[in-house]
Design an enzyme around this catalytic site. Structure first.
Site, PDB file in Angstrom:
ATOM      1  N   SER A 132       1.061  -1.056   0.044  1.00 14.71           N
ATOM      2  CA  SER A 132      -0.067   0.028   0.163  1.00 14.71           C
ATOM      3  C   SER A 132       0.946   1.180   0.007  1.00 14.71           C
ATOM      4  O   SER A 132       2.128   1.005   0.393  1.00 14.71           O
ATOM      5  CB  SER A 132      -0.792   0.079   1.206  1.00 14.71           C
ATOM      6  OG  SER A 132      -1.513   1.274   1.337  1.00 14.71           O
ATOM      7  N   TYR A 145      -1.897  -0.936  10.719  1.00 16.17           N
ATOM      8  CA  TYR A 145      -1.795  -1.392   9.312  1.00 16.17           C
ATOM      9  C   TYR A 145      -0.701  -0.670   8.477  1.00 16.17           C
ATOM     10  O   TYR A 145       0.000  -1.466   7.734  1.00 16.17           O
ATOM     11  CB  TYR A 145      -3.244  -0.987   8.840  1.00 16.17           C
ATOM     12  CG  TYR A 145      -3.564  -0.718   7.246  1.00 16.17           C
ATOM     13  CD1 TYR A 145      -3.575  -2.234   6.448  1.00 16.17           C
ATOM     14  CD2 TYR A 145      -3.279   0.247   6.361  1.00 16.17           C
ATOM     15  CE1 TYR A 145      -3.526  -2.116   5.222  1.00 16.17           C
ATOM     16  CE2 TYR A 145      -3.312   0.010   5.031  1.00 16.17           C
ATOM     17  CZ  TYR A 145      -3.499  -0.969   4.427  1.00 16.17           C
ATOM     18  OH  TYR A 145      -3.603  -1.073   3.117  1.00 16.17           O
TER      19      TYR A 145
END
Length: 272
Positions: A132, A145
């Site tokens: 990401s 995350y």
């Protein structure tokens, strides 16, 4: 040719599976949701598709997956299984964070290691780890995350360089998109403050760049620009900016009410 895709039941994983099938790859698709995997299989007509239902937040299931497929000569591995947990570090339930780490980090690490060894022996193959743009930053209010995706990015970069130095013809890449229109938002219990990219576009771009052995794959002009300008901003300033960006995902401090209650409704959703 054969590809194995984890987290294939929806989102980027599903789109990558469809596009690899269009390129002639037989598929092994893995996720927790059998019904969604069966729906995906029924939509693919031109290649063989094998379904494996496993929860990769359980470490033993990662080894089981490898045992089930080690003789398949996997040409293209996509480590896509993962999820996010939104909220202040002190508020997010520890159980959920540990499940996130087991899925986003440990499962990806195990599968990369096991299948890479086989690919090196054959001197061929591709591994695409789905990271990401969060992997380039710290993420207050999304800390676990962001930290997990930092691990994915740095691990993949290191492996890529080792293979390059040893002149091994195995490609290892990491996909680092910004927001993508998938079920991730619901699993993480957030609403992104900027428009997401189309998952099909991201899948196409990711496959093309992986086959070119690109180390870091960043689809979309916006995220390329953001990554470039990060070089001119201090880490402290980036963290403060990141905090404000994360805050917009919930609207305000009290917009979502009790965080633990909101996240308990998503408990156990370890793969997407």
């Amino acid at each position: 040719m054969k590809a194995l895709i984890t987290g294939a039941s929806s989102g980027i994983g599903r789109e990558i599976a469809i596009r690899l099938a269009q390129r002639g790859y037989d598929l092994i698709i893995v996720a927790r949701n059998r019904k969604k995997l069966e729906n995906l299989k029924s939509s693919i007509k031109n290649v063989n598709v094998r379904i494996i239902v496993l929860d990769l937040s359980e470490e033993r299931n990662c080894f089981e997956l490898y045992q089930l497929t080690k003789d398949e000569n996997i040409d293209f591995l996509v480590n896509n299984a993962g999820f996010g947990a939104y909220g202040k570090f002190n508020d997010v339930p520890l159980e959920r964070e540990l499940s996130l780490i087991k899925t986003n980090v440990i499962a990806l690490h195990i599968l990369t290691k096991l299948y890479l060894k086989d690919m090196i022996k054959r001197n061929s193959g591709y591994i695409l780890n789905v990271g990401s743009a969060a992997g380039f930053l710290s993420g207050p209010r999304f800390s676990s995350y962001y930290a997990s995706k930092n691990y994915v990015v740095r691990l993949t970069q290191a492996i890529h360089e080792e293979l390059r130095r040893d002149k091994i013809k195995v490609g290892v890449s990491v996909l680092c998109p910004g927001p993508v229109n998938t079920e991730f938002n619901n699993i993480a219990d957030v609403k992104f403050c900027i428009n997401g990219l189309d998952a099909g576009f991201v899948a196409d771009y990711a496959i093309e760049q992986t086959l070119k052995n690109k180390s870091i794959i960043t689809p979309g002009f916006r995220m390329k620009a953001v990554k470039f300008f990060q070089h001119f901003v201090s880490e402290e300033a980036l963290t403060r900016i990141s905090y404000n960006v994360q805050l917009k995902k919930s609207g305000n401090e009290n917009a979502r009410g009790d965080l633990n209650e909101a996240q308990s409704s998503n408990k156990g959703k370890a793969t997407i």
